[in-house]
Design an enzyme around this catalytic site. Structure first.
Site, PDB file in Angstrom:
ATOM      1  N   GLU A  34      89.674  30.784  21.339  1.00 56.26           N
ATOM      2  CA  GLU A  34      88.603  31.442  22.081  1.00 56.26           C
ATOM      3  C   GLU A  34      89.179  32.322  23.193  1.00 56.26           C
ATOM      4  O   GLU A  34      90.081  31.921  23.918  1.00 56.26           O
ATOM      5  CB  GLU A  34      87.696  30.370  22.695  1.00 56.26           C
ATOM      6  CG  GLU A  34      86.542  30.911  23.511  1.00 56.26           C
ATOM      7  CD  GLU A  34      85.751  29.805  24.207  1.00 56.26           C
ATOM      8  OE1 GLU A  34      84.595  30.051  24.554  1.00 56.26           O
ATOM      9  OE2 GLU A  34      86.308  28.696  24.396  1.00 56.26           O
ATOM     10  N   LYS A  65      77.879  33.053  21.303  1.00 52.27           N
ATOM     11  CA  LYS A  65      77.919  31.626  21.633  1.00 52.27           C
ATOM     12  C   LYS A  65      76.573  31.155  22.174  1.00 52.27           C
ATOM     13  O   LYS A  65      76.025  31.738  23.116  1.00 52.27           O
ATOM     14  CB  LYS A  65      79.027  31.385  22.654  1.00 52.27           C
ATOM     15  CG  LYS A  65      79.280  29.928  23.017  1.00 52.27           C
ATOM     16  CD  LYS A  65      80.501  29.846  23.927  1.00 52.27           C
ATOM     17  CE  LYS A  65      80.852  28.420  24.316  1.00 52.27           C
ATOM     18  NZ  LYS A  65      82.076  28.384  25.154  1.00 52.27           N
ATOM     19  N   CYS A  72      83.566  27.068  20.643  1.00 59.95           N
ATOM     20  CA  CYS A  72      83.901  26.038  21.634  1.00 59.95           C
ATOM     21  C   CYS A  72      82.767  25.053  21.881  1.00 59.95           C
ATOM     22  O   CYS A  72      82.532  24.177  21.057  1.00 59.95           O
ATOM     23  CB  CYS A  72      84.391  26.688  22.919  1.00 59.95           C
ATOM     24  SG  CYS A  72      85.393  25.569  23.950  1.00 59.95           S
TER      25      CYS A  72
END
Length: 285
Positions: free
Chosen positions: A43, A116, A153
């Site tokens: 990431e 995200k 993540c």
């Protein structure tokens, strides 16, 4: 038989974006030379993890998805090596900023962008200051080698996201990551917890999981995070097939027979026996 080789890249990140990009590309070449066809980077790998603190100067690191210079370079690499690249980047879109992932197919075509969805907030991981929660939802991409799902993540801690991707036909799940020590609770080591949660996604969906983390000790304005690497690839039953150390750069790869995995999923009936009409509390609580 549909055989695919997946790879995860683990690297340390400096405050020099060009240096980081060059190192990432070097490791992509290494992964491709080892047979990797879908290659995952960590990431936000082009910089140190700037979310350790709240600093408005870091918004300057973001760029629009369309015409993003780093992504264009990655498109050229993907086309040259004939590899699929899920690429994490800091996106600016109008007045909003997103922690995003671009999906590049093996001919260099840009397939789309994921933003995200779950944004963490805590000491050393102050992402809510920088990122708007993603608005793309969870979609799969039909790449040359496989239908793949990807999230970023903190998304990896939520089983609903993994299941959503697998219900749409994801044959592989990819999670670029930046995770390490807890600055205010140094006694906590979440490495095993982090891996076990994703191993659960693999086992519950009978779908391999690939996670790529960074390494190194990064310091900013009195806050230090030591990223613990441990990038791994888990098989359909949740067991870790291969893993990198906590403190070394490198590449790992693993091959899977996607035809065999599809047959296993059908035999076990995990999706057949779902009872979605009983799951309303997932969206009401």
């Amino acid at each position: 038989m549909r055989q695919v080789s997946v790879a995860a890249v683990q690297m340390a990140c400096t405050d020099n974006a060009e240096q980081n990009l060059a190192r990432a590309i070097e490791l992509i070449y290494q992964a491709a030379a080892g047979g990797g066809q879908v290659i995952l980077l960590p990431e936000l790998f082009t910089n140190q993890y700037f979310c350790k603190t709240q600093n408005s100067n870091y918004f300057k690191l973001a760029a629009p998805f369309q015409g993003h210079p780093m992504l264009e370079r990655m498109q050229a690499v993907a086309a040259e090596l004939q590899v699929v690249l899920p690429v994490s980047f800091f996106e600016r879109s109008g007045q909003n900023y997103f922690n995003s992932l671009a999906m590049i197919d093996a001919d260099g075509r840009m397939l789309g962008c994921y933003r995200k969805s779950h944004i963490p907030d805590g000491p050393g991981y102050q992402e809510k200051f920088y990122f708007t929660p993603g608005d793309t939802g969870f979609d799969v991409w039909h790449t040359r080698y496989a239908t793949i799902g990807a999230a970023v993540c903190w998304d990896q801690w939520f089983p609903e996201a993994a299941r959503s991707l697998c219900l749409q036909g994801a044959e592989l799940l990819f999670y670029p990551t930046a995770i390490g020590s807890e600055p205010e609770q140094p006694e906590i080591d979440s490495k095993s917890h982090w891996q076990t949660v994703m191993q659960g996604h693999a086992g519950a969906n009978m779908t391999p999981v690939i996670a790529a983390n960074r390494i190194g000790r990064e310091h900013d304005s009195g806050v230090t995070v030591t990223f613990y690497g441990s990038s791994f690839i888990a098989g359909w039953n949740g067991q870790i097939e291969i893993e990198l150390p906590r403190d070394q750069e490198g590449v790992i790869a693993q091959s899977f027979d996607l035809t065999q995995l599809a047959e296993l999923r059908a035999d076990w009936g995990l999706f057949r026996d779902r009872r979605p009409q009983l799951y309303n509390k997932l969206i009401t609580y």
